[in-house]
Design a protein around this motif. Structure first.
Motif, PDB file in Angstrom:
ATOM      1  N   LEU A 177      49.227  34.245  34.361  1.00  0.00           N
ATOM      2  CA  LEU A 177      48.035  35.088  34.311  1.00  0.00           C
ATOM      3  C   LEU A 177      46.789  34.225  34.085  1.00  0.00           C
ATOM      4  O   LEU A 177      45.767  34.411  34.748  1.00  0.00           O
ATOM      5  CB  LEU A 177      48.174  36.112  33.176  1.00  0.00           C
ATOM      6  CG  LEU A 177      46.978  37.047  33.019  1.00  0.00           C
ATOM      7  CD1 LEU A 177      46.907  38.018  34.193  1.00  0.00           C
ATOM      8  CD2 LEU A 177      47.037  37.814  31.704  1.00  0.00           C
ATOM      9  N   GLY A 178      46.910  33.265  33.160  1.00  0.00           N
ATOM     10  CA  GLY A 178      45.772  32.391  32.879  1.00  0.00           C
ATOM     11  C   GLY A 178      45.316  31.656  34.123  1.00  0.00           C
ATOM     12  O   GLY A 178      44.120  31.586  34.421  1.00  0.00           O
ATOM     13  N   VAL A 179      46.280  31.144  34.897  1.00  0.00           N
ATOM     14  CA  VAL A 179      45.935  30.407  36.117  1.00  0.00           C
ATOM     15  C   VAL A 179      45.250  31.334  37.123  1.00  0.00           C
ATOM     16  O   VAL A 179      44.212  30.996  37.700  1.00  0.00           O
ATOM     17  CB  VAL A 179      47.203  29.763  36.732  1.00  0.00           C
ATOM     18  CG1 VAL A 179      46.872  29.147  38.083  1.00  0.00           C
ATOM     19  CG2 VAL A 179      47.769  28.719  35.789  1.00  0.00           C
ATOM     20  N   ALA A 180      45.815  32.540  37.285  1.00  0.00           N
ATOM     21  CA  ALA A 180      45.256  33.470  38.264  1.00  0.00           C
ATOM     22  C   ALA A 180      43.837  33.875  37.874  1.00  0.00           C
ATOM     23  O   ALA A 180      42.919  33.884  38.707  1.00  0.00           O
ATOM     24  CB  ALA A 180      46.149  34.703  38.370  1.00  0.00           C
ATOM     25  N   VAL A 181      43.643  34.203  36.597  1.00  0.00           N
ATOM     26  CA  VAL A 181      42.313  34.624  36.141  1.00  0.00           C
ATOM     27  C   VAL A 181      41.307  33.498  36.363  1.00  0.00           C
ATOM     28  O   VAL A 181      40.198  33.723  36.854  1.00  0.00           O
ATOM     29  CB  VAL A 181      42.345  35.015  34.643  1.00  0.00           C
ATOM     30  CG1 VAL A 181      40.930  35.195  34.110  1.00  0.00           C
ATOM     31  CG2 VAL A 181      43.146  36.283  34.441  1.00  0.00           C
ATOM     32  N   THR A 182      41.718  32.282  36.025  1.00  0.00           N
ATOM     33  CA  THR A 182      40.808  31.152  36.161  1.00  0.00           C
ATOM     34  C   THR A 182      40.375  30.982  37.614  1.00  0.00           C
ATOM     35  O   THR A 182      39.195  30.780  37.910  1.00  0.00           O
ATOM     36  CB  THR A 182      41.478  29.872  35.644  1.00  0.00           C
ATOM     37  OG1 THR A 182      41.991  30.135  34.345  1.00  0.00           O
ATOM     38  CG2 THR A 182      40.493  28.731  35.573  1.00  0.00           C
TER      39      THR A 182
END
Lengths: 573, 353
Positions: free
Chosen positions: A81-86
């Motif tokens: 999720l962190g990667v996608a949001v970034t």
């Protein structure tokens, strides 16, 4: 003037000892407070992770918390999720920053304000708005789609991994924007001219000169966004739980369901804490690199790039982003707050003011949550600014011993995700002897700890901007340190202090993760109540409450901009 | 008894002594300048007198009472001094009158008296008309006057000035230096003044203490410092000079390659020794010369530069020896290679160590 020549002896006969100096007491109290607020909860958290509930040393909590594949999957999901949001946030923030800072796109001021609005908007309200907009079946966008195209159902489903990532990115991208823009603002046009004179076209100049210069800032902001998405609880609680997606934060909260497993929560937090510390360290290193000379000091002459017809493309993109982040969500919230039942769509028959009447006069939980939010936020902001000022002053003027340690303590909460900090505070202060669980004091303590670094940073910048000779002049003329603070430092920094107060206030109104298991029935705040109302499906009251909160926050921000200048909230710090 | 006394004062940061074994005594009402290049420890010394910096060794006393010393430093606010800072440190949030009244308010001087003294002091520094202005509306010179008024209105035990003129342009600097001296003559505060500018120091000081690398080189009146420098550093730092090898014997100075001799003028030295001699370029003359200058021997011109106000000649004794710099009036024109008689005014000759 002859009598002026006789020199009156103004030197006081009594020379007070060190303990008589009120400044020493004030700053001593400060150190004690820092230990209570910061050191104790964090140490308590680490201690608890290595001990069982009855206090014996053991690694069983780690085994229980990290030994289950479901829990490990939660960590992994949060990482994805962190990667996608970034990635989404970069796609939203970088073009906007470029457009506002470097091009002749029209309406740059408006775009800037819309980014500010996205920053101010509480992410849990954004999530609620997007549930109303893009929930499967009943979401207004889906209904519009099926009405226009005559299909059975619309294509949007917010209750999904990408829906979640999208909504989080909408309210975190301002960080990318701010970091990129402030770096771009320092890139001298001369550097770009140098590229052009050597034959580079506009696109080549952009990709080979401008962007590489600001890349460290973009990566720095990306790291912050990654960490924030991993640590976020509000939007995941509203969207991930219904979507059946288990994340690190939702997993932590589930440790707090009956039977309470505080030790397991603490153990489960350790990998996240470690990741945060390491990544923040990398981020500091990256941004402290001195190689990029242009991103420091004066920028020299600057001219906006004439991008020709592309400016309309950029304007369209800016408008789309502000539509998605602010305009559509606010419209939907206002419409829902004025509806008898939001699912029936907007029509004259559905129009009512009853929701507002309800939340103010009948549903006392909502009213008290609003009052609590405003009160706690204001008290927190006041305490944070006072403490932040003392920390910044004491450390920069080296009044207390161990200034570096004090600075470290005051800034340490930055590296602790809100939920995890809340576990530490819960472990330290919820039970006896303090027994603060469910009181407003505990919420204020939690908010203060969490946001103290913001106030310290803001006040630190202020104190650094003052020439120490201004204070030395007070002292040599006979005034003590506190006189210097009260008569010179604080009056000169009043704008900075007001700015910091409002910044902390606004961020407190949005705060959910530290509040979620520290509030009791009497100390509930709007963010926590949002989760309850959403669970009950009471979106009309929820929307009304959200509208009231947005109005309050907008007013406060407006006042802040009048006093402290337009950009006081969107500074990179 | 000295008003202000520094005894073997030392300040050390780690292994580095920025001020080392410095002793000074100021008489009441005296204006002493600490002069030296940047990094010589002059500002550190001033800040130790003010109480902003603790001593590593030695002591400081006012009227015989120790205010800084081993293990105890009276904080600045209890020293009854006042100070003028390099940045002026005028508080921008207060008007001129409020700035000046500040020290009186802290000392709880009654309102009427305070008001009268502020008005008087503002008149003295010619700022009476600007009392209600804010500092941002004032020029650099006016801000400087506010700083002076604010520091003096409290009638300090000791007045400290830290490079007060370094932020002003050249003309204003000269004017303000004169102003500071005038105010000193009017009020006679015991004053320590820090600067790196020798002209400034010469203009205003009763005595000048030259500091180098944390050590006191020489403390003397401006006249003596220029004409009787005792160390090579002082001779080179104050004005231009020729530093040459010379031989002292029987109360006379001989220079290599020149047959003439110079009297020692009462300067102490061993009966017979090789020494460094400082000779001011203005004390050297080319061609026949009266006015107490003594003929020394033949020299030839090696190089010359015309500087408008004077000729800068480089000459060498024809019999061989050290090259000498000579400042000659514009009318005295000599070509390179030209031979001439060199004479020296003994007033500009000093033995240095």
């Amino acid at each position: 003037m002859s009598e002026a020549v006789t020199i009156a002896p103004p030197m006081r006969a009594r020379i007070p000892n060190r303990m008589g100096d009120p400044a020493v007491w004030l700053f001593g109290t400060l150190i004690l407070l820092l230990i209570l607020l910061v050191a104790n909860p964090i140490l308590r958290l680490i201690w608890d992770s290595f001990h069982t509930a009855d206090g014996t040393l053991s690694f069983s909590s780690y085994a229980a918390a990290l030994g289950r594949s479901r829990n490990l999957q939660a960590l992994l999901n949060s990482f994805y999720l962190g990667v996608a949001v970034t990635a989404i946030a970069i796609a939203l923030g970088v073009p906007l920053a470029l457009a506002v800072s470097r091009t002749n796109m029209p309406a740059r001021g408006f775009t800037h304000v819309s980014v500010l609005a996205a920053f101010v908007m509480p992410n849990f309200l954004g999530a609620i708005a997007w549930i109303l907009l893009a929930g499967p079946n009943a979401g207004w966008l889906n209904r519009l789609w099926s009405e226009v195209l005559g299909t059975d159902r619309g294509p949007f489903n917010i209750f999904s991994f990408w829906g979640l990532a999208f909504v989080i990115a909408l309210y975190t991208y301002p960080l990318i924007y701010v970091f990129t823009k402030s770096a771009l603002d320092l890139v001298s046009t001369e550097l770009e001219d140098a590229a052009s004179i050597h034959g580079a076209g506009k696109l080549r100049t952009l990709t080979r000169v401008t962007l590489p210069l600001v890349l460290p800032s973009i990566v720095g902001a990306a790291i912050l966004i990654f960490l924030e998405s991993v640590a976020l609880y509000g939007t995941p609680a509203l969207i991930a739980i219904p979507a059946g997606l288990n994340l690190a934060t939702t997993q932590i909260v589930s440790f707090f369901e009956y039977p309470l497993k505080v030790e397991q929560a603490a153990a489960f937090s350790m990998p996240i804490l470690a990741l945060t510390v390491v990544m923040l360290y990398l981020q500091r290193r990256l941004l402290a690199r001195k190689g990029f000379v242009s991103v420091s000091g004066k920028g020299g002459e600057r001219r906006p790039f004439d991008v020709g017809a592309w400016k309309w493309v950029l304007l369209g993109y800016s408008a789309l982003v502000s539509l998605l982040t602010v305009v559509m969500p606010l419209i939907i919230l206002v419409l829902a707050s004025l509806s008898k039942a939001w699912g029936r769509g907007f029509s004259a028959g559905n129009l009512t003011f009853a929701n507002f009447y309800n939340i103010f006069f009948e549903q006392l939980t909502v009213r008290s949550a609003l009052v609590n939010t405003v009160t706690y936020s204001a008290v927190t902001a006041l305490v944070c600014v006072a403490m932040g000022m003392c920390v910044a002053y004491a450390t920069q003027r080296r009044i207390t011993p161990f200034p570096t340690l004090i600075q470290f303590l005051a800034l340490a909460p930055v590296a602790v995700p809100g939920l995890i900090l809340a576990i530490g505070l819960y472990a330290a202060y919820a039970g006896p002897p303090f027994s603060l669980y469910g009181t407003g004091a505990l919420v204020v303590v939690a908010f203060t700890t969490r946001f103290l670094p913001i106030a310290v940073t803001a006040c630190g910048a202020g104190v650094r901007s003052l020439n120490p000779e201004l204070e030395e002049a007070v002292r040599i003329l006979g005034g003590g340190r506190l006189t210097a603070l009260g008569k010179v430092v604080v009056p000169l920094l009043n704008k900075t202090l007001v700015g910091a107060f409002i910044l902390v206030f606004v961020i407190c109104t949005k705060e959910l993760s530290t509040a979620v298991f520290l509030t009791g029935p009497a100390s509930r705040v709007v963010s926590v109540l949002t989760l309850d109302l959403s669970e009950q499906g009471n979106y009309e009251s929820l929307a009304a409450m959200g509208v009231v909160l947005v109005v309050i926050v907008t007013l406060v921000v407006g006042i802040g901009m009048r006093i402290a200048g337009r950009d006081f909230m969107l500074r990179r710090s | 008894m000295s008003k202000l006394e520094l005894n073997n004062v030392r300040k050390q940061y780690g292994a580095l002594a920025v001020v080392d074994d410095l002793s000074l005594q100021l008489r009441k009402g005296e204006l002493v300048t600490l002069l030296g290049p940047s990094g010589c420890g002059k500002t550190t010394t001033l800040r130790m007198i003010a109480g902003f910096i603790e001593l590593s060794g030695g002591s400081i006393a006012v009227d015989g009472r120790q205010i800084s010393g081993a293990g105890r430093t009276v904080p600045p606010e209890h020293r009854g001094m006042s100070m003028i800072f390099q940045s002026y440190a005028i508080w921008p949030n207060m008007t001129v009158a409020e700035n000046v009244a500040f020290g009186l308010n802290v000392r709880r001087v009654p309102g009427e008296e305070s008001k009268r003294r502020v008005e008087e002091m503002l008149d003295v520094v010619k700022l009476g008309a600007l009392a209600q202005r804010y500092p941002a509306e004032l020029s650099g010179g006016q801000q400087q006057r506010v700083a002076l008024a604010r520091a003096m209105v409290v009638r300090p035990e000791v007045l400290l000035l830290d490079e007060p003129l370094s932020n002003l342009d050249a003309n204003l600097r000269e004017e303000m230096a004169g102003e500071i001296r005038r105010l000193h003559d009017e009020f006679n505060f015991t004053t320590v003044y820090v600067t790196h500018d020798q002209t400034e120091a010469m203009t205003i000081s009763d005595r000048i203490a030259v500091l180098n690398l944390g050590k006191l080189e020489q403390i003397d009146t401006p006249w003596n410092l220029y004409n009787r420098p005792r160390t090579r550093f002082v001779a080179g730092f104050i004005g231009q000079t020729n530093l040459v090898e010379g031989h002292v014997r029987d109360g006379q100075i001989r220079l290599r390659g020149l047959e003439g001799v110079l009297p020692m003028g009462g300067q102490a030295a061993a009966a017979s020794a090789d020494m460094r001699i400082s000779i001011r370029p203005q004390s050297l003359f080319l061609g026949p010369q009266g006015n107490g200058a003594l003929p020394m021997g033949a020299v030839s011109v090696v190089a010359r530069t015309y500087l408008g106000e004077y000729w800068d000649y480089l000459v060498r004794p024809t019999a061989g020896g050290d090259e000498l710099k000579v400042h000659a009036p514009p009318s005295s024109v000599l070509d390179v290679g030209h031979e001439s008689l060199l004479s020296i005014d003994p007033a500009g000759v000093a033995l240095v160590s």
